[in-house]
Structure formats: structure tokens, C-alpha cells
Motif scaffolding. Structure first.
Motif: not given
Lengths: 220, 220, 220, 220
Positions: A108-125
Motif C-alpha cells: 500500500a505504501g509503495f503504490l501510494g507514492s507511485t500513485f502520487e507520481l502518476g497523478e501528475k499529468a505531466q509526469v504521466a505523459d
DNA sequence: TGATAAACGAGACGGTACGTCTGGTCTTCAC
DNA sequence: GTGAAGACCAGACGTACCGTCTCGTTTATCA
């Protein structure tokens, strides 16, 4: 339960290592311009944010950053490497490796910090573009896997191995496959469905991967 | 146990529908040349097989197939669409939807026929290129998702829904996520690890997704 | 002094001769559409007037006149021939051959009716374009010379020969050169200086070509 | 009788002026390649000589000269400008302005050196093509008139003005018209009759333009 | 302090492919 | 069999970038 321990995985640019002429003071000649380097990385992220990776060109980066094309070609082998470097430099790609004592909490912790990244549209793009370029340009693909993907795998691998020792994982599923399932689902949502990766996905993945062993354990 | 029933999912090219001038006999003017169309698709697959998607060009396709460039631009919006069409026409992208009575068997069957495709290096390379291009070219991305990815999702969705009705799936995991996990793992292996997708992966996925219900069933 | 006599020089389109399917009623099949023919010629003149010969295309003519490209190619060998035909059909290219009794008067009359043509900007532009195309396309050049230029030369030649018989021309200058000087000056003004061809030019040419003999004659 | 004096009219390419990057040493960046420039001009003349202006293409020039197309588009606005430049550079377009003391001798000298040019088939073909293109492309037309035609007019104008001061020209005919008659006749023979411009034409033009004043002088 | 060396902004270079345009031909259906 | 429609092969257009190669200039080390 132990105190959370973080071993961040550092994504250091291959092109900014200590042996670089930039930092190596011993040689004669002008030193690498840190100002130009940062201008290039900033311009790259700007351009990708504005018009997408499809229209990103080395000429455009040079023009935007006020730099000669040769300065880019001198330090990076391709525009995708510039972008990967920009991402590693500007965005915070540190990934903590939690050690909470249970696979459930660590994942859960690992995924959480990963989600934070993916939620930034610029990072995801940017991640989408890099994964795409990795398919089309085999040389960059190799670097992308080694410098980025495998480092993330190793981070999750640490968590999985701890869970394996605690017998929290289903025996029928190898650790490698557990990692593939986690990253695969994340990347698939990023690349294919393009839906936001919500917190509930974490719960579902935990239920799928962690609860299994738990339930059989309870039977015994 | 019911007799296996197959409902193949047909991947019909968007660019070869019955309303095309090619088949529409009512309009005046020369009809679309089926010969040229097939030559273009064949040349495209040849070129991708020979040198990869990265070096595929519209000019190359035209030259190889003995066709004018305009004939390609007239019927396909991009070279990626040509390639997707070629894959759908030449390669056998039919995917049977088995109905064996248990999720375990249905999933194994679905994965099996999917593996067969992925094991063909040419098909795997093409899928990688298309997924990459879908990230870089947003317009093609939309078409790729609608014409290809979503159709595959629907096929697997049918299987998952049947299993859901039979209560073979863990309640905590939505059907959508089950689909994401399956395709995500497949695509991740294709794009990131590039390791062959073996039969054992099927077993592991089945164990992860299907045995869960089984184990709770055994408790009863 | 004889009564003025006019022998108009008719510019008949080579592509509209009596043996054409258009007028030849004996052959089977649909007759040539006079409506299409006129629409093509009108569209051609319109397009040249609007955007100049440089942008004139067969496709444009077909689109503007609501005609198939093949209908144009069937009846004219090139777009320049269409334009020449259009000019001959629409504009009044009749050139009277005056016979006033003196070279002075005949030349003034001939130049006067020629000036009238050249003063129409559309006719002048078209003539420029045709002369240009005649340089670039040798086949059309041959037709242009035979169908247009030489007919004008013959008209002026008649006038010059009458003057020669009356001993009104300088003996040192051949009739051919007289014709070349007259048309040369006209065409040069049209093509090179692009200045309007005024009435005073007529006087100057007459002085140059006709007064010569007159003045010496008067001395005797 | 004065000593012959020659003031050659230099046709300097508009595209090779001293302010060019080629010769301007002060600006940064790579200098223009004189080698490429000469290769382009040579290839252009070769191709026109081989197949005529009608089939001359920028692609062809680039291929023949081993140069990138962009290098041509960078320095010349159209292929006609390349050809004009090639003619000015390679062919000897210097035109001496004789000063022999009489219009008769000066005009004969001027026409003589002009004939020499026109007798070279390659030069004549090129001039035809340039005059044609000047009609079709208005922008090039303006440049052709200013850079070529008007310079030749000025050269002849010098001769004519000297003759005018000596009272050797008919008063009824303006100097401008004298020039138009001379060049008009030359160009008409080049463009329309395509007959070789012989020495006898020089005599006839001299008789027409110069003897007039002589005869009236004799009367006095 | 001057020579040497490297990096810099600038920009021309040979290439390649782009996507469009037009030429001239061929095929189809309607009249 | 003509005519409008329109697809076909062919190939040039002018543009955009690629990655490389000079240029003159700036900034460093080392003698």
C-alpha cells in the motif's frame, strides 16, 4: 512492528555522472555549462507539456533553450534520453521502500507514492512517451529498462522478498510474476485505459496478492 | 460441463467497411483497387518484419507495393493505421471466447490463444509498435483503443462476467480490475521485460484470480 | 485611293474543326457537348484572369467548369491549347487588313486594331502566357507559331508587300525584317517592359519604316 | 574617331552579393559553401542543356550536384533564379559598350557582341526559358526585368544617347522606342521565329535607325 | 601571459521523409 | 460512346528535422 524505513531509489542520469567533463576539473578547456544543461532540461519538459512528445524535436529544444543543437547532441544520445534526464532531474522520482512488517502495508505504501507520481499529468505523459520511444528505438529501450524500469522492479522486489519470507504470498505465484502483475496493471492503466490510478486499485491489488495466503493460512 | 462454444472477436478494419467506395457499387467513378489495398498491407508487414517500425515510411510502403503515395493517404490516416489494418487482415487476430463452465478453464483457453499470437515474433513486434504509436499520436491512440484494445477487453469481459455469476471471483476485486490485471501483465511482459509469455504465466494468473474463490469454496 | 478593304484573319481553333465529333453527325454515340466545351473555355479565362496562368491547372478548369478531367484531355492536348482556344473563341481576334493606298495609313490601321486588343488586360495577360508556354513546351510552341503567330505575320505581310510594290519601303530592309521589327516591338513591350502600347508608338514605327523612303523620294 | 572604350555591363547575381554569409566573415556559423554553389550552377546548366527547361526540377539539380534541396531553397527563391544566376556566372554575359564616334559603328558593335551570345544554342535556349518564366511567375519577372533586361537597356541607352547628342537619330522617334525596336526585334526572332540572328540583321537595323538621320543630314 | 584545448551559440551542410498537388491514364456508371 | 466522377501511378513540390560539420567566441588549464 518496525519503524518505517525508507531506502529511496535514486534515478541518477547516466549523462551526469562524476566522470563528466562538467565536473571533472582536471582537463583543460571550457567546462560544461550547467546553465545550458538546466535550460535544455527545462525547455524539454515545457515543450512536452505544451504540445506533446510527438512534436518534440531537438531543434525545438535548442531554440527554446537558446542553445546550439550540437550542445544537445554532445551530451545526450537522443531526445528521449534528454526527456528521461529531465524527468529524473526535475520531477521527484524518489521511491521510498517502506518496511512496515506486513506485505499489505508495504505494498500500500509503495503504490501510494507511485500513485502520487502518476497523478501528475505531466509526469504521466512523459512516462507514456518514454515507454513508447523504448519500443521504437531499441538502443533507448535498453537504457530505459536498465536505468528506470529495472530500478523500480528492484525496489518492489525488496518488498516482495520480505513478504515471501513471511510466507504472505501464494506459493503458486513466483515473485517475478507478482512484480509483473503490479507494474503491469499500473502501466496498462497508464498506456491503455488512461484512467486515473486511484487508491482503490491499491486495495484490490493487495486483496489479490496478499489476502490469498492469509485466507489459506486462516483455514489451517 | 457444456460443449465449448466459440464466439470469435472479429477485428474489422475501420477503413474497409461495406460503405467504402471499394464495395459500394452505386457511385460513379473507378472503384477502389483491392489489388492495391492488399499490396499495401503485405508490403507494410514485410517492411516491419525486415527493419522494424522505426524505419517504416509511407514512401517505403508505396515503393515496395508499387503504389502511389496518394493511394495510401487516401485510405488511411497514418502509417500506424495501415499497420493495424495489415495486422487485422493478414494475421489471425480472431480470439475465441471459450465457455467451458469454469473460470479456470475459460481463462486458460483465452490466454492460450492469446499466447499463440504473442509468440509470433512478427505479431509481437507489431503490437509493441502500435501501442507505442498510440502514445505518441493521440488520434491514432483513440482509434487503437476503440478498434483493438476495447474489443479484446470486451471478449475477456464476457468470460469474467460468467465467472462473476458463478461466484468464482474474489468479491473485493472488480471485474474491470481483473481485466486490467490480465491484460496489464501481458502487455507489461511484451513492452517492458520482453520475455516470452509462457504457459506457466497462465497458470499463475489463474491461481491468482480464480483459486481465490476456490479456496473459500473449500471452506464451506 | 481605293475603298478600304478588309480581309479579316480568322483564328479558327484547331480543335473545333468540322471533322470533329462535335459537328460530325454521322458517327454513332453521344455527341460532343457544346455546353461542356463552352464551360471549359469560360472557366479557363476566368481562372487566368483571377490568379494568372501560373496557377492554372487542368484540375482547376475541370472543377470550375463542372467537367471531368478526361473531357479536357480528350479534346485538347494541353492546357495552353485550351487557353488559346478560349482566347480565339471569346475574345475578338479578328484583324482587319486595311488597304488605304499608302503604307502609312495601312500600318496605322493595322497597329490601331492590334492596340485595341493589347489594351485589354485579360487578352494581354493571356498572350503573354501563351508566348511563355510556347517556349517551354515545344509541341505547343509549334502549334502557337503556326496557328497564331504566322497568321498575324501573313496579315501584316500583305500590307508590307503592297508598300513594297509602291516603293514605300527602304530598299536595304527586307520585308521579313519589317515584319519582325513591327511585331518584335509590340511583343517586347508586352513581355519585357509591360508598358501600355500607346498610339504614339504607331506614329514612331510609321516614321521609322515608312518615312524613310518618302524623305529620300522627296529629295529627288 | 575616339579610341574604342568598353564599359562592360556586369550581371552580378543578386544572390551573391558581398553582404552574403558566404563572404561576410563577421557572423558566426558555418560559411556558405562556394563548392556547393558552383556545383548547383553547373548542374543547372547541364540539365537545361540536356533536357530543356521544361523538365528542369529542383530535385534534379540537387541530385545532380550532390547537394541537399534545402541548400538550393536557402539561397535562391526559384529554379529560374538559379538558372539566371548560372547564366550570369558561367556564360559570358559581359556586354561591351563601344564608343566609336558614330551610331552606326556603335550599334554594329553592340549587336555583334549580342549576336555572339545568341548564337550559342545553350544561351539562347536559356534566355527563352527565362523570358517565359518571367511571364508565368510575376515575382521572378520583376527580378528578371531589373537584374537582366533593364541592365541591357541601360547599356544600349548609353549608345543611343550619344547618337542623339550627335543628332544621328530621327527626331520623331524617342530614344526609348529605338531601344524597344532593337531589343524587340532580337527577342522576337529568339522567341517567335526562332531563326538565327545573323549579321545582316545588324545592317538592316542600322539602316533603319541610323541612316535616317544621315540622309536628312545630307540634305543640309 | 600566452599557448592550447574544449565547450559554446550559430547556422550551413547532405540527407530523408513528410503530406500535398498536379499530370495524364484508366475504370465505372448514367445517359 | 460521351461525359462526370473519381481512383490510379508517378513524381515534383516546398518544409521540417535529422545528425554532422564548420565558424568565431568564450572559458578554462598549463607552461
Amino acid at each position: 512492528m518496525s519503524v518505517p524505513h525508507f531506502e529511496p531509489v535514486r534515478l541518477v542520469s547516466k549523462w551526469t555522472l562524476p566522470s563528466d567533463p562538467m565536473t571533472d576539473q582536471s582537463r583543460p578547456g571550457r567546462k560544461r555549462s550547467e546553465q545550458s544543461r538546466l535550460a535544455i532540461l527545462a525547455a524539454t519538459l515545457d515543450l512536452v507539456a505544451e504540445a506533446g512528445y510527438g512534436t518534440l524535436t531537438v531543434e525545438g529544444i535548442a531554440a527554446r533553450s537558446g542553445v546550439g543543437k550540437q550542445t544537445i547532441y554532445r551530451w545526450w544520445p537522443s531526445k528521449a534520453d534528454v526527456l528521461l534526464d529531465a524527468l529524473a532531474t526535475k520531477a521527484d522520482l524518489f521511491v521510498p521502500i517502506p518496511d512496515e512488517g506486513t506485505f499489505r502495508a508495504d505494498l500500500a505504501g509503495f503504490l501510494g507514492s507511485t500513485f502520487e507520481l502518476g497523478e501528475k499529468a505531466q509526469v504521466a505523459d512523459t512516462l507514456r512517451a518514454l515507454m513508447a520511444q523504448a519500443q521504437i528505438d531499441p538502443d533507448f529501450g535498453k537504457r530505459f529498462r536498465e536505468d528506470f524500469l529495472n530500478r523500480r522492479r528492484e525496489a518492489l522486489g525488496t518488498i516482495v522478498e520480505r513478504a515471501r519470507e513471511r510466507d504472505e504470498l501464494p506459493a503458486e505465484v513466483s515473485s517475478r510474476t507478482v512484480i509483473d502483475v503490479v507494474f503491469g496493471t499500473l502501466w496498462y492503466r497508464l498506456l491503455a485505459t488512461r484512467e486515473p490510478i486511484g487508491r482503490d486499485l491499491a486495495g484490490e491489488l493487495v486483496a489479490l496478492l496478499a489476502d490469498h495466503g492469509a485466507s489459506t493460512a486462516e483455514i489451517r
